[in-house]
Design a protein around this motif. Structure first.
Motif, PDB file in Angstrom:
ATOM      1  N   ALA A  14       0.871  -1.178   0.000  1.00 38.94           N
ATOM      2  CA  ALA A  14       0.000   0.000   0.000  1.00 38.94           C
ATOM      3  C   ALA A  14       0.905   1.224   0.000  1.00 38.94           C
ATOM      4  CB  ALA A  14      -0.905  -0.005   1.229  1.00 38.94           C
ATOM      5  N   GLU A  15       1.115   1.810  -1.189  1.00 39.56           N
ATOM      6  CA  GLU A  15       1.960   3.004  -1.266  1.00 39.56           C
ATOM      7  C   GLU A  15       1.227   4.205  -0.680  1.00 39.56           C
ATOM      8  OE1 GLU A  15       2.754   3.339  -5.486  1.00 39.56           O
ATOM      9  OE2 GLU A  15       4.570   2.110  -5.281  1.00 39.56           O
ATOM     10  N   GLY A  16      -0.084   4.139  -0.709  1.00 38.90           N
ATOM     11  CA  GLY A  16      -0.883   5.254  -0.217  1.00 38.90           C
ATOM     12  C   GLY A  16      -2.299   4.788   0.073  1.00 38.90           C
ATOM     13  N   ALA A  17      -3.185   5.726   0.332  1.00 39.73           N
ATOM     14  CA  ALA A  17      -4.603   5.495   0.666  1.00 39.73           C
ATOM     15  C   ALA A  17      -4.717   4.800   2.036  1.00 39.73           C
ATOM     16  CB  ALA A  17      -5.329   4.739  -0.438  1.00 39.73           C
ATOM     17  N   MET A  18      -5.733   3.917   2.189  1.00 40.16           N
ATOM     18  CA  MET A  18      -5.981   3.371   3.523  1.00 40.16           C
ATOM     19  C   MET A  18      -6.275   1.883   3.503  1.00 40.16           C
ATOM     20  SD  MET A  18      -8.362   6.253   5.315  1.00 40.16           S
ATOM     21  CE  MET A  18      -7.652   7.816   5.836  1.00 40.16           C
ATOM     22  N   TYR A  19      -5.867   1.190   2.421  1.00 43.41           N
ATOM     23  CA  TYR A  19      -6.357  -0.170   2.232  1.00 43.41           C
ATOM     24  C   TYR A  19      -5.256  -1.113   1.774  1.00 43.41           C
ATOM     25  CZ  TYR A  19     -10.235   3.012   1.902  1.00 43.41           C
ATOM     26  OH  TYR A  19     -11.105   4.047   2.150  1.00 43.41           O
ATOM     27  N   LEU A  20      -5.489  -2.391   2.040  1.00 50.69           N
ATOM     28  CA  LEU A  20      -4.726  -3.443   1.383  1.00 50.69           C
ATOM     29  C   LEU A  20      -5.719  -4.256   0.569  1.00 50.69           C
ATOM     30  CD1 LEU A  20      -2.461  -4.312   4.391  1.00 50.69           C
ATOM     31  CD2 LEU A  20      -1.645  -3.540   2.165  1.00 50.69           C
ATOM     32  N   PHE A  21      -5.243  -4.800  -0.531  1.00 43.75           N
ATOM     33  CA  PHE A  21      -6.136  -5.525  -1.437  1.00 43.75           C
ATOM     34  C   PHE A  21      -5.473  -6.843  -1.822  1.00 43.75           C
ATOM     35  CE2 PHE A  21     -10.025  -5.349  -3.641  1.00 43.75           C
ATOM     36  CZ  PHE A  21      -9.892  -5.738  -4.973  1.00 43.75           C
ATOM     37  N   PRO A  22      -5.347  -7.750  -0.845  1.00 43.44           N
ATOM     38  CA  PRO A  22      -4.638  -8.999  -1.115  1.00 43.44           C
ATOM     39  C   PRO A  22      -5.391  -9.895  -2.090  1.00 43.44           C
ATOM     40  CG  PRO A  22      -5.232  -8.794   1.233  1.00 43.44           C
ATOM     41  CD  PRO A  22      -5.872  -7.667   0.520  1.00 43.44           C
ATOM     42  N   GLN A  23      -4.613 -10.678  -2.828  1.00 40.66           N
ATOM     43  CA  GLN A  23      -5.201 -11.658  -3.748  1.00 40.66           C
ATOM     44  C   GLN A  23      -5.229 -13.022  -3.070  1.00 40.66           C
ATOM     45  OE1 GLN A  23      -4.564 -13.859  -8.009  1.00 40.66           O
ATOM     46  NE2 GLN A  23      -3.599 -11.869  -7.785  1.00 40.66           N
ATOM     47  N   LEU A  24      -6.357 -13.710  -3.231  1.00 38.56           N
ATOM     48  CA  LEU A  24      -6.532 -15.042  -2.654  1.00 38.56           C
ATOM     49  C   LEU A  24      -6.388 -16.094  -3.739  1.00 38.56           C
ATOM     50  CD1 LEU A  24      -9.847 -14.257  -0.747  1.00 38.56           C
ATOM     51  CD2 LEU A  24      -7.701 -14.846   0.373  1.00 38.56           C
ATOM     52  N   SER A  25      -5.597 -17.119  -3.470  1.00 34.41           N
ATOM     53  CA  SER A  25      -5.587 -18.285  -4.382  1.00 34.41           C
ATOM     54  C   SER A  25      -6.513 -19.315  -3.771  1.00 34.41           C
ATOM     55  CB  SER A  25      -4.201 -18.903  -4.497  1.00 34.41           C
ATOM     56  OG  SER A  25      -3.335 -18.004  -5.056  1.00 34.41           O
ATOM     57  N   LEU A  26      -7.742 -19.318  -4.177  1.00 37.01           N
ATOM     58  CA  LEU A  26      -8.716 -20.198  -3.531  1.00 37.01           C
ATOM     59  C   LEU A  26      -8.702 -21.576  -4.182  1.00 37.01           C
ATOM     60  CD1 LEU A  26     -11.664 -17.682  -3.121  1.00 37.01           C
ATOM     61  CD2 LEU A  26     -10.204 -18.598  -1.313  1.00 37.01           C
ATOM     62  N   PRO A  27      -8.663 -22.615  -3.350  1.00 36.07           N
ATOM     63  CA  PRO A  27      -8.724 -23.969  -3.901  1.00 36.07           C
ATOM     64  C   PRO A  27     -10.080 -24.205  -4.579  1.00 36.07           C
ATOM     65  CG  PRO A  27      -8.455 -24.001  -1.496  1.00 36.07           C
ATOM     66  CD  PRO A  27      -8.581 -22.585  -1.893  1.00 36.07           C
ATOM     67  N   GLN A  28     -10.068 -25.108  -5.542  1.00 38.50           N
ATOM     68  CA  GLN A  28     -11.284 -25.380  -6.309  1.00 38.50           C
ATOM     69  C   GLN A  28     -12.456 -25.777  -5.411  1.00 38.50           C
ATOM     70  OE1 GLN A  28     -11.562 -24.586  -9.432  1.00 38.50           O
ATOM     71  NE2 GLN A  28     -13.688 -25.255  -9.441  1.00 38.50           N
ATOM     72  N   LYS A  29     -12.164 -26.526  -4.366  1.00 38.27           N
ATOM     73  CA  LYS A  29     -13.230 -26.965  -3.450  1.00 38.27           C
ATOM     74  C   LYS A  29     -13.925 -25.762  -2.798  1.00 38.27           C
ATOM     75  CE  LYS A  29     -13.146 -30.298  -0.366  1.00 38.27           C
ATOM     76  NZ  LYS A  29     -12.587 -31.123   0.731  1.00 38.27           N
ATOM     77  N   ALA A  30     -13.138 -24.757  -2.500  1.00 37.39           N
ATOM     78  CA  ALA A  30     -13.727 -23.559  -1.896  1.00 37.39           C
ATOM     79  C   ALA A  30     -14.624 -22.859  -2.905  1.00 37.39           C
ATOM     80  CB  ALA A  30     -12.639 -22.614  -1.395  1.00 37.39           C
ATOM     81  N   ILE A  31     -14.153 -22.820  -4.129  1.00 39.90           N
ATOM     82  CA  ILE A  31     -14.934 -22.171  -5.192  1.00 39.90           C
ATOM     83  C   ILE A  31     -16.261 -22.899  -5.394  1.00 39.90           C
ATOM     84  CG2 ILE A  31     -14.941 -21.596  -7.665  1.00 39.90           C
ATOM     85  CD1 ILE A  31     -11.912 -21.055  -7.391  1.00 39.90           C
TER      86      ILE A  31
END
Lengths: 482, 478
Positions: free
Chosen positions: A393-410
């Motif tokens: 996060a270079e600026g603003a107020m947030y983090l926006f992580p990416q999730l690698s979701l397993p197929q079962k979760a999907i």
């Protein structure tokens, strides 16, 4: 009697628009919070931690003292006649309040002002912009609004004639833009920020999207840029900004520059440059490029969300268009006066030599330093987990992580009739009480999943949040392991 | 595509259609003249504090303390703030975690909405649900939100009184709907004429318009009339029969200057009627801190209350409210204070009651002074201002005046008001900004100039008017 305002006969644009920041997950969280009150101990956590919304003071951030001193004196000017205030208020807050009240006709803070906002306050803001950018700003170009959002709606209303009018919007984006475009019946033309290059903006990509939209009969009217980014937090490189400006000029687009996070910068190698400055440094004048620049009192180090203060600076518009903007602003008469005063204060804070300067600077630096630390702690924590990657996060107020979701979760998500990241966010909420907003609320490259988490919980709570999150995430990944 | 920048031609047509005379041509001309050094008396907008009305003390004390909570920790705070203001500030800060600087619930702070519900219950004698009360940045935002939710396309019509406060016509234009006018009867003190209203609805329907809602402004703006209980029953029955949502603009409910028709809320009458009507007629009621005797226009505090609105619709309205995140918190506190003012026995009660009564009594006197003043002028006939904040005299312009106006490219009442402005500095709004019967002209002024200035203002008006009428007297008299 058939209901005249049943959902079936409401404005379809209202039905279509969405706003996840206070959407389903948050509504569920509020229900759980009530449950905690009526049945303590009934849930696996003691408190709901709202990490869904950029609302710093709701999580303990303190307001800047000088600003509140001035506002209190303006709210109740009778105080200025009492000697006792000398022991309660700083001398410079007293003189600033007097100076501000002198700018208000009759010193009447309860009166509707000029529809663009009090002239003297706009002068102050224009001077602040000039000093920030090194290029002159004009009070007549400034419209004070109840927060930045009404100014965004105003421009969408002006620009969108029908469903064939398109607005270029970054993906991911703050969903005010998608909601406003839907409400006004336009077409959102997405341009994708590049996650692998720190959410970089490639002009060639934007151009491709523009041409693609045009080939489908969309008349693309404007380009929205959020800098620093929300939810993505990147600060644009100056070179990038030059490209964007030239692109808008060449393609005849209005540039809508959301700059509400201009004072939230956490890295030394990036600086905020306003688009106004960039436009003027290229030698472009009033004839060359219509630009709307948005600023707000809700963010920065002041975080005064509840005040609803903000402004838009409009440059490069013809007189007839400006008259229409004024006309629409006038229907609402004016924005709240206290918010107007605060907007002038953030653009003209205490300076070196002022009595309040040292304490003001300490408060400001303390808040920014703390935000910087929290951004880093959370970013590192997310990156340590398997199945999560998180840009800085270079600026603003947030983090926006990416999730690698397993197929079962999907698949489980599909069964639950939810987007996979919404399913993840709901599970997170129910196990830990932590409230985030699913990435699908902001837009993302199809097939990728994210969530937005603010960096705003109090610093002392961050370790507990991280450890609770880690426990949840690892268990989730085990449960849905392929 | 070859477009350069943004041209007027490329703007949303609905935006171009919008008119809002309250800050239109007359106001802009008045502002120009003011810049040139002319003394202007702005009577174009209901803006009491701009004309010298002082804010009530207690609310300002409370909000100042909420704004700067560090004051509450100071041992000397009791020297300059009364104990009940201090207690009340603590009461609101306890309701608003994060204080004034945090977004609240998108509907407004629950504790304040509860105070609103309690006020409504005391006023009407029927319970009110805080969950169905939404605080907004001024009542206008609530009106806009509701009209935007209702209007789907240009075949959706909204019944609007003529004359009306032009927020309604502006909002309908902006959202691409159709305004279906119902004319108030000037001869009957701007009374409701349901026969005319039915005719309007029938005419609209024969043109393919689906009439969705009816707006009432009670007390009226610009006309000031107060609806009787019988009127309200008629209206509610009408809405029930015709399947209309009733939008009840009740922002002037504290401004009533006669005793025959005190304010009664549409909601109270609805529930008094009982039976299926009371469960089925859909009603939205609007209120504000801008009017009454508070006059806190600059705070932008308002609310709307929903009655008999289906839950799914409420969800959609919530969704739209959530996009704006929250109404401004200080404005919400002003609303809480207005709904729950100092009571007899409170330290601040006496001062609060004295300030309030003084303002209301003066408004009542000014309503009379202005009505009488206009009626003493040649070719001017003015209904009594029963309520609200305006006077809406009819100006019977001679034919020569109308001809001169039209050849100058102006509506006759605009022409008259510009001449009035240039001669006297009095800035009014021409009747055409509110709607009026064809060929009948009015202007709207407020009753807000200070009482001590009133005689001079009315005599200045009379001097201008009578000489204008002399100057443009009918051809037949020449």
């Amino acid at each position: 009697m058939a209901s005249t305002v049943a959902v079936e006969n409401l404005n379809p644009k209202v039905l279509k628009c969405e706003y996840a920041v206070r959407g389903e997950i948050v509504i569920h969280a509020q229900r759980l919070q009530q449950q905690l009150q009526t049945q303590p101990g009934s849930l696996p956590f003691d408190e709901i931690l709202y990490c869904n919304i950029g609302n710093p003071q709701s999580l303990g951030q303190q307001p800047v003292t000088f600003f509140r001193e001035v506002l209190a004196l303006c709210d109740h000017p009778y105080l200025l006649q009492r000697d006792e205030i000398k022991s309660l208020f700083s001398a410079d807050s007293i003189s600033r309040a007097k100076q501000i009240l002198a700018l208000i006709p009759g010193k009447a803070t309860g009166a509707y002002s000029h529809s663009q906002g009090i002239k003297g306050l706009r002068d102050t803001i224009a001077a602040g912009i000039t000093s920030r950018d090194g290029f002159p700003a004009n009070a007549d170009d400034i419209f004070l609004t109840d927060g930045a959002s009404p100014g965004v709606h105003l421009m969408m209303q002006l620009l969108i004639r029908n469903e064939k009018d398109g607005i270029l919007v970054p993906i991911p984006q703050y969903p005010l833009y998608s909601a406003s475009i839907a409400l006004h019946g336009g077409a959102l033309v997405p341009y994708y920020l590049n996650e692998s290059t720190g959410w970089g903006l490639e002009i060639s990509d934007v151009k491709k999207q523009l041409e693609d939209a045009r080939s489908k009969g969309i008349d693309v009217r404007a380009l929205v840029v959020i800098n620093p980014g929300n939810p993505t937090g990147q600060v644009l490189a100056e070179e990038n900004q030059y490209d964007i400006v030239k692109f808008c000029k060449n393609e005849g687009l209005v540039l809508l520059a959301d700059e509400v996070y201009q004072e939230n910068i956490y890295v030394d190698n990036k600086k905020f440059h306003s688009f106004k400055k960039i436009v003027r440094s290229l030698g472009y004048g009033e004839e060359d490029l219509p630009l709307v620049s948005y600023q707000s009192v809700s963010k920065g180090y002041y975080g005064e969300c509840g005040k609803r203060g903000g402004y838009m600076e409009i440059t490069g518009f013809s007189a007839p268009v400006r008259e229409q903007i004024y006309k629409i602003a006038s229907v609402n008469l004016c924005s709240n006066i206290s918010g107007q005063i605060l907007a002038s204060l953030i653009m003209n804070p205490p300076k070196a030599g002022d009595e309040s300067y040292a304490s003001y600077k300490a408060e400001k630096d303390g808040i920014i330093a703390s935000l910087t630390r929290r951004a880093k702690s959370l970013e590192d924590a997310f990156n340590k987990l398997d199945g999560i990657t998180c840009n800085e996060a270079e600026g603003a107020m947030y983090l926006f992580p990416q999730l690698s979701l397993p197929q079962k979760a999907i698949e489980a998500a599909k069964v639950a009739n939810k987007a996979p990241d919404a399913f993840y966010a709901l599970c997170l909420l129910e196990s830990t009480g932590i409230v985030v907003v699913p990435g699908s609320g902001f837009g993302q490259v199809p097939g990728t999943w994210h969530f937005r988490c603010t960096i705003l919980p109090q610093e002392e709570k961050i370790p507990a949040i991280i450890s609770r999150f880690k426990v949840f995430h690892e268990a989730f990944m085990v449960e849905y392991h392929e | 595509m070859g477009r350069k920048g943004l041209d007027y031609e490329d703007l949303n047509e609905n935006v171009k259609k919008v008119q809002y005379a309250v800050r239109g041509e007359l106001y802009l001309r008045a502002s120009e003249l003011q810049k040139e050094g002319k003394r202007i008396i702005f009577t174009n907008v209901g803006n009491p504090h701009a004309l010298g009305q002082k804010p009530l003390t207690f609310p300002r004390q409370v909000v100042a303390l909420c704004q700067a909570p560090f004051l509450l920790d100071d041992p000397n705070v009791g020297l300059i703030f009364p104990a009940d203001a201090i207690a009340r500030a603590k009461h609101y800060l306890a309701m608003a975690p994060g204080g004034l600087g945090a977004y609240s619930d998108s509907r407004g702070i629950p504790g304040v909405r509860k105070e609103v519900a309690e006020f409504i219950q005391r006023r009407d004698g029927y319970p009110s649900d805080p969950e169905l009360i939404y605080l907004t940045d001024g009542a206008s935002k609530g009106v806009m939100q509701m009209l935007n939710a209702i209007i789907r396309n240009d075949r959706d019509g909204i019944l609007v009184p003529v004359p009306q406060y032009p927020l309604y016509s502006a909002a309908i234009s902006l959202f691409g709907g159709s305004l279906v006018p119902y004319y108030l009867d000037e001869e009957a003190n701007w009374g409701l004429d349901l026969v005319n209203t039915r005719q309007s609805v029938a005419a609209a329907r024969s043109n393919g318009i689906t009439v969705r809602a009816m707006v009432i402004i009670n007390p009226g703006n610009p006309t000031g009339q107060c609806l009787s209980e019988a009127n309200l029953r008629e209206i509610l029955n009408f809405c029930y029969q015709e399947n209309l949502v009733l939008l009840a603009d009740e922002v002037y409910q504290q401004n009533v200057y006669q005793d025959e028709r005190p304010f009664i809320s549409a909601r109270k009458v609805l529930f008094d009627m009982g039976g299926p009507i009371s469960r089925e007629v859909q009603l939205i009621s609007f209120h504000t801190v801008s009017k009454g005797y508070w006059g806190e226009c600059g705070q932008r505090g308002g609310y709307f209350e929903m009655t008999n609105i289906p839950p799914k619709t409420v969800d959609e309205i919530y969704k739209v409210a959530s996009i704006a995140l929250s109404p401004n918190v200080p404005g919400q506190i002003f609303m809480g204070l207005m709904m729950n003012p100092p009571k007899p026995g409170d330290i601040s009660y006496l001062k609060f009651a004295t300030e309030s009564k003084s303002i209301l009594d003066s408004l009542r006197r000014r309503a009379q002074i202005m009505t009488d003043g206009f009626n003493s002028c040649r070719n001017v006939v003015c209904n009594f201002t029963e309520g609200a904040m305006y006077s809406f005299p009819q100006i019977r312009l001679p034919q020569r005046a109308m001809d001169t106006a039209r050849s100058a490219g102006k509506e006759p009442d605009v022409f008259y008001c510009l001449k009035l402005l240039e001669a006297t500095g009095i800035s009014t709004v021409p009747g055409s900004g509110f709607g009026q019967k064809e060929g009948v002209f009015h202007l709207r002024t407020t009753i807000l100039p200070a009482e001590e200035d009133m005689p001079a203002i009315m005599s200045s008006f009379k001097k201008f008017n009578d000489s204008f009428m002399e100057q443009y007297q009918d051809y037949s008299k020449l």
